[in-house]
Design a protein around this motif. Structure first.
Motif, PDB file in Angstrom:
ATOM      1  N   ARG A  81      -0.997  10.369  55.771  1.00 40.45           N
ATOM      2  CA  ARG A  81      -0.685   9.061  56.338  1.00 40.45           C
ATOM      3  C   ARG A  81       0.606   9.090  57.153  1.00 40.45           C
ATOM      4  N   HIS A  82       1.068  10.292  57.566  1.00 43.03           N
ATOM      5  CA  HIS A  82       2.361  10.354  58.236  1.00 43.03           C
ATOM      6  C   HIS A  82       2.341   9.709  59.619  1.00 43.03           C
ATOM      7  N   LEU A  83       1.174   9.597  60.252  1.00 45.27           N
ATOM      8  CA  LEU A  83       1.070   8.940  61.551  1.00 45.27           C
ATOM      9  C   LEU A  83       0.476   7.532  61.461  1.00 45.27           C
ATOM     10  N   LYS A 110       0.252   6.406  65.209  1.00 40.88           N
ATOM     11  CA  LYS A 110       1.418   6.109  66.037  1.00 40.88           C
ATOM     12  C   LYS A 110       1.390   6.760  67.412  1.00 40.88           C
ATOM     13  N   ASP A 111       0.595   7.812  67.579  1.00 40.56           N
ATOM     14  CA  ASP A 111       0.585   8.529  68.857  1.00 40.56           C
ATOM     15  C   ASP A 111      -0.558   8.103  69.769  1.00 40.56           C
ATOM     16  N   GLU A 112      -1.108   6.916  69.552  1.00 42.59           N
ATOM     17  CA  GLU A 112      -2.227   6.454  70.369  1.00 42.59           C
ATOM     18  C   GLU A 112      -2.185   4.943  70.499  1.00 42.59           C
ATOM     19  N   MET A 162      -4.138   1.190  70.691  1.00 34.75           N
ATOM     20  CA  MET A 162      -5.182   0.619  69.851  1.00 34.75           C
ATOM     21  C   MET A 162      -6.565   0.968  70.399  1.00 34.75           C
ATOM     22  N   GLU A 163      -6.724   0.880  71.724  1.00 41.03           N
ATOM     23  CA  GLU A 163      -8.023   1.196  72.331  1.00 41.03           C
ATOM     24  C   GLU A 163      -8.368   2.671  72.156  1.00 41.03           C
ATOM     25  N   GLU A 164      -7.396   3.545  72.328  1.00 42.17           N
ATOM     26  CA  GLU A 164      -7.649   4.974  72.141  1.00 42.17           C
ATOM     27  C   GLU A 164      -8.076   5.278  70.713  1.00 42.17           C
ATOM     28  N   ALA A 165      -7.453   4.622  69.753  1.00 41.09           N
ATOM     29  CA  ALA A 165      -7.840   4.828  68.358  1.00 41.09           C
ATOM     30  C   ALA A 165      -9.266   4.363  68.105  1.00 41.09           C
ATOM     31  N   ALA A 166      -9.632   3.210  68.676  1.00 44.83           N
ATOM     32  CA  ALA A 166     -10.988   2.685  68.493  1.00 44.83           C
ATOM     33  C   ALA A 166     -12.025   3.632  69.090  1.00 44.83           C
ATOM     34  N   ILE A 167     -11.729   4.159  70.273  1.00 40.60           N
ATOM     35  CA  ILE A 167     -12.643   5.109  70.929  1.00 40.60           C
ATOM     36  C   ILE A 167     -12.760   6.385  70.109  1.00 40.60           C
ATOM     37  N   ARG A 168     -11.628   6.888  69.625  1.00 41.57           N
ATOM     38  CA  ARG A 168     -11.641   8.116  68.825  1.00 41.57           C
ATOM     39  C   ARG A 168     -12.478   7.944  67.568  1.00 41.57           C
ATOM     40  N   GLU A 169     -12.252   6.862  66.834  1.00 42.03           N
ATOM     41  CA  GLU A 169     -12.993   6.641  65.598  1.00 42.03           C
ATOM     42  C   GLU A 169     -14.490   6.514  65.857  1.00 42.03           C
ATOM     43  N   THR A 170     -14.838   5.855  66.952  1.00 40.65           N
ATOM     44  CA  THR A 170     -16.257   5.664  67.278  1.00 40.65           C
ATOM     45  C   THR A 170     -16.910   6.980  67.643  1.00 40.65           C
ATOM     46  N   LEU A 171     -16.203   7.826  68.372  1.00 44.84           N
ATOM     47  CA  LEU A 171     -16.728   9.146  68.704  1.00 44.84           C
ATOM     48  C   LEU A 171     -16.857  10.008  67.461  1.00 44.84           C
ATOM     49  N   GLU A 172     -15.834  10.000  66.607  1.00 42.51           N
ATOM     50  CA  GLU A 172     -15.848  10.836  65.402  1.00 42.51           C
ATOM     51  C   GLU A 172     -16.958  10.432  64.440  1.00 42.51           C
ATOM     52  N   GLU A 173     -17.128   9.130  64.235  1.00 38.74           N
ATOM     53  CA  GLU A 173     -18.044   8.657  63.191  1.00 38.74           C
ATOM     54  C   GLU A 173     -19.456   8.387  63.691  1.00 38.74           C
ATOM     55  N   ALA A 174     -19.594   7.960  64.958  1.00 34.83           N
ATOM     56  CA  ALA A 174     -20.918   7.570  65.458  1.00 34.83           C
ATOM     57  C   ALA A 174     -21.412   8.422  66.616  1.00 34.83           C
ATOM     58  N   GLY A 175     -20.547   9.196  67.245  1.00 31.94           N
ATOM     59  CA  GLY A 175     -20.983  10.101  68.305  1.00 31.94           C
ATOM     60  C   GLY A 175     -21.439   9.414  69.568  1.00 31.94           C
ATOM     61  N   VAL A 176     -20.783   8.314  69.938  1.00 32.31           N
ATOM     62  CA  VAL A 176     -21.144   7.629  71.179  1.00 32.31           C
ATOM     63  C   VAL A 176     -19.907   7.375  72.025  1.00 32.31           C
ATOM     64  N   LEU A 177     -20.148   7.241  73.334  1.00 39.80           N
ATOM     65  CA  LEU A 177     -19.111   6.924  74.309  1.00 39.80           C
ATOM     66  C   LEU A 177     -19.586   5.762  75.149  1.00 39.80           C
ATOM     67  N   GLY A 178     -18.649   5.049  75.736  1.00 46.19           N
ATOM     68  CA  GLY A 178     -19.054   3.932  76.578  1.00 46.19           C
ATOM     69  C   GLY A 178     -17.874   3.146  77.098  1.00 46.19           C
ATOM     70  N   GLN A 179     -18.152   1.916  77.460  1.00 52.71           N
ATOM     71  CA  GLN A 179     -17.155   1.025  78.039  1.00 52.71           C
ATOM     72  C   GLN A 179     -16.581   0.120  76.954  1.00 52.71           C
ATOM     73  N   ILE A 180     -15.296   0.300  76.656  1.00 51.29           N
ATOM     74  CA  ILE A 180     -14.655  -0.556  75.665  1.00 51.29           C
ATOM     75  C   ILE A 180     -14.246  -1.862  76.330  1.00 51.29           C
ATOM     76  N   GLU A 181     -14.435  -2.961  75.622  1.00 48.04           N
ATOM     77  CA  GLU A 181     -14.205  -4.283  76.187  1.00 48.04           C
ATOM     78  C   GLU A 181     -13.106  -5.013  75.419  1.00 48.04           C
ATOM     79  N   CYS A 182     -12.901  -6.261  75.763  1.00 50.67           N
ATOM     80  CA  CYS A 182     -11.795  -7.031  75.186  1.00 50.67           C
ATOM     81  C   CYS A 182     -11.935  -7.152  73.664  1.00 50.67           C
ATOM     82  N   LYS A 183     -10.821  -7.089  72.991  1.00 53.41           N
ATOM     83  CA  LYS A 183     -10.805  -7.130  71.525  1.00 53.41           C
ATOM     84  C   LYS A 183     -11.473  -8.393  71.001  1.00 53.41           C
TER      85      LYS A 183
END
Length: 212
Positions: free
Chosen positions: A47-49, A103-105, A107-128
């Motif tokens: 949990r250091h980051l 801390k090194d990303e 909010m949008e980058e984190a959401a994209i990363r988690e979605t790629l890691e867990e669901a394996g999809v890419l796309g257009q991220i929209e407003c929160k």
């Protein structure tokens, strides 16, 4: 050799996987590929980051991946979209991809990363869609969750958590019924509400961005 390249050269299977991942990506990424590789490949243990707010709540971000179905037979915007859900690690219920914001990303980058890691999809991220406070059932600590819509443009055949999670395209109603988390259900309702507000006057063939 240092940095990302040096790290990857120490783990040839991981390097081979990420190179094959690059070959499969056909959509325009919201960040440089090298940066995305760093987000997905670097061992993010501990949990250091991890980000916390001033109340001590763990900050969590994720996406509701969605796509449009054909307009045939769709009587409402809810029927015109499907959402991508993943299995929980304990096997109970269907979830949307999410995880810790670090801390090194952004909010949008984190959401994209988690979605790629867990669901394996890419796309257009929209407003929160919003933020929700909830208590973790497994750890008994409080979290603040932020969710984004992700209009899916590409599904990958291989992704980091493929062997521990299943993914499935489902109707909004099925996701609503089988997701065990109230805050995720509320995020889903916000997505549907936005889609209804943005719905073209003549059917659902030409959807508008789900963003206020």
């Amino acid at each position: 050799m240092g940095g990302i390249s040096g790290f990857l050269m120490k783990f040839p299977p991981l390097l081979q996987f990420l190179l094959s991942l690059l070959e499969r990506i056909t959509v325009k990424l919201p960040m440089p590929f090298e940066k995305l590789v760093h987000r997905v490949s670097y061992p993010r243990t501990g949990r250091h980051l991890q980000r916390y707010d001033n109340r001590g709540f763990r900050l969590v971000v994720g996406c509701i991946p969605y796509r449009y179905k054909t307009a045939d037979g769709a009587n409402s915007m809810e029927e015109a979209i499907e959402v991508l859900v993943i299995s929980a690690q304990n096997g109970k219920g269907l979830l949307f991809p999410k995880g810790g914001w670090e801390k090194d990303e952004s909010m949008e980058e984190a959401a994209i990363r988690e979605t790629l890691e867990e669901a394996g999809v890419l796309g257009q991220i929209e407003c929160k869609l919003g933020k929700w406070c909830y208590k973790s059932k497994r750890q008994s600590i409080f979290h603040e969750g932020h969710m984004f819509p992700l209009l899916v443009k590409q599904e990958l055949d291989r992704w980091p958590e493929k062997n521990i999670r299943k993914r499935e395209w489902v109707t909004v109603s099925k996701a609503r019924e089988e997701c065990p988390h109230l805050w995720m259900k509320e995020a889903l309702e916000e997505l549907v509400c936005r889609q209804m507000q943005a719905r073209p006057r003549e059917g659902v063939n030409e959807p508008q961005p789900a963003c206020k």
